[in-house]
Enzyme design. Sequence first.
Site, PDB file in Angstrom:
ATOM      1  N   HIS A 275      37.178  25.321  46.719  1.00  0.00           N
ATOM      2  CA  HIS A 275      36.306  26.443  47.098  1.00  0.00           C
ATOM      3  C   HIS A 275      35.717  27.114  45.848  1.00  0.00           C
ATOM      4  O   HIS A 275      34.506  27.336  45.767  1.00  0.00           O
ATOM      5  CB  HIS A 275      37.086  27.473  47.926  1.00  0.00           C
ATOM      6  CG  HIS A 275      36.349  28.755  48.106  1.00  0.00           C
ATOM      7  ND1 HIS A 275      35.377  28.917  49.073  1.00  0.00           N
ATOM      8  CD2 HIS A 275      36.393  29.920  47.424  1.00  0.00           C
ATOM      9  CE1 HIS A 275      34.869  30.139  48.979  1.00  0.00           C
ATOM     10  NE2 HIS A 275      35.471  30.771  47.991  1.00  0.00           N
TER      11      HIS A 275
ATOM     12  N   HIS B 182      31.591  28.239  44.076  1.00  0.00           N
ATOM     13  CA  HIS B 182      31.109  29.403  43.323  1.00  0.00           C
ATOM     14  C   HIS B 182      30.470  29.056  41.983  1.00  0.00           C
ATOM     15  O   HIS B 182      29.544  29.736  41.551  1.00  0.00           O
ATOM     16  CB  HIS B 182      32.271  30.366  43.035  1.00  0.00           C
ATOM     17  CG  HIS B 182      32.684  31.193  44.211  1.00  0.00           C
ATOM     18  ND1 HIS B 182      31.916  32.218  44.700  1.00  0.00           N
ATOM     19  CD2 HIS B 182      33.788  31.146  45.002  1.00  0.00           C
ATOM     20  CE1 HIS B 182      32.526  32.790  45.736  1.00  0.00           C
ATOM     21  NE2 HIS B 182      33.667  32.143  45.950  1.00  0.00           N
TER      22      HIS B 182
ATOM     23  N   GLU C 111      29.659  34.947  49.355  1.00  0.00           N
ATOM     24  CA  GLU C 111      30.425  34.010  50.195  1.00  0.00           C
ATOM     25  C   GLU C 111      29.601  33.391  51.329  1.00  0.00           C
ATOM     26  O   GLU C 111      29.723  32.202  51.603  1.00  0.00           O
ATOM     27  CB  GLU C 111      31.656  34.709  50.791  1.00  0.00           C
ATOM     28  CG  GLU C 111      32.702  35.136  49.768  1.00  0.00           C
ATOM     29  CD  GLU C 111      33.441  33.980  49.096  1.00  0.00           C
ATOM     30  OE1 GLU C 111      33.210  32.810  49.428  1.00  0.00           O
ATOM     31  OE2 GLU C 111      34.250  34.275  48.188  1.00  0.00           O
TER      32      GLU C 111
ATOM     33  N   SER D 255      31.535  25.331  50.923  1.00  0.00           N
ATOM     34  CA  SER D 255      32.820  24.637  50.827  1.00  0.00           C
ATOM     35  C   SER D 255      33.414  24.341  52.209  1.00  0.00           C
ATOM     36  O   SER D 255      34.539  23.870  52.310  1.00  0.00           O
ATOM     37  CB  SER D 255      33.806  25.428  49.953  1.00  0.00           C
ATOM     38  OG  SER D 255      33.950  26.755  50.408  1.00  0.00           O
TER      39      SER D 255
HETATM   40 FE   LIG Z   1      35.155  32.743  47.348  1.00  0.00          FE
END
Ligand SMILES: [Fe+2]
Length: 296
Positions: free
Chosen positions: A135, A140, A183, A202
């Site tokens: 993730h 990110h 997010e 993700s």
């Molecule tokens: Fe995150």
Amino acid sequence: MQTVAERVEHQLTDKGYVPVYTTRVIEQPWDTYTATDHETWATLFKRQRELLVGRAANEFVENQERFGMSADTIPKFSELNRVLAETTGWELIAVEGLLPELTFFEHLASRRFPVTWWIRKPEQLDYLAEPDLFHDLFGHVPLLLNPVFADYMQAYGAGGVKAAAIAPEALANLTRLYWYTVEFGLIDTPEGLRIYGAGIVSSKGESIYSLESDAPNRIGFDLERVMRTRYRIDTYQKTYFVIDSYEQLIEATRPDFTPLYARLADAASHPAGDVLDSDTVYQRGTGEGWLSDGDV
Ligand SMILES: [Fe+2]
């Protein structure tokens, strides 16, 4: 070097019960990754990359390539850091897992991005409750090469340090901003809506759902609206907020939020699935499959 995760407590936060680890920064114990770990990375990497062509913002895949990320092995933070040092000046640091909020904000404000060093188990390919290496790194890190987004992340961290000193409510407002942008954000591009949020890219299911399902709302980004909107931690989002550009994010976060927090302290929050008259609506969701309670 000690590499065993140290969960010190479980804390009830607005994200539910989450494990909180030590705040220690460690060396990424790259040599300890097993063949299974690398395989898990490869499986997830290939699956998501295939899915994300034409769904994720172009720079997402382009930047993964600039980093030299591939399915072959779990990337070495030291190699990614060389690319970051030459570009936006961010630095990845290896951590045991989710950090206390203030510690996290302080890292971001100093252009350090904490990355969980361990990767999920093969039986957790589709879901795990806490961020892992896949993730954090796949989701990110690519946008940290985008200069505007990189500045937004730093500004967000600085804003977090400030909000933490104001009131827990201010922090809740700011957390919603992170949730609905970093997010779960979508961006409007000449080719159509694209994903830039790490929580979406993700996730196999949400990469499709966020763009193609009729169920969720897709609404134009508005700072105050976002800060008042509750969200889901246990299901796909009921609403996605759409930005026009990363500049819009940095512009929105430029002013001092202190007066805004004061105003929001007296304003009711919006349920995650509401559509308001003032919204710019890209898609009004059918609400199919929504649970009626559980917004946080
Ligand atoms: Fe995150």
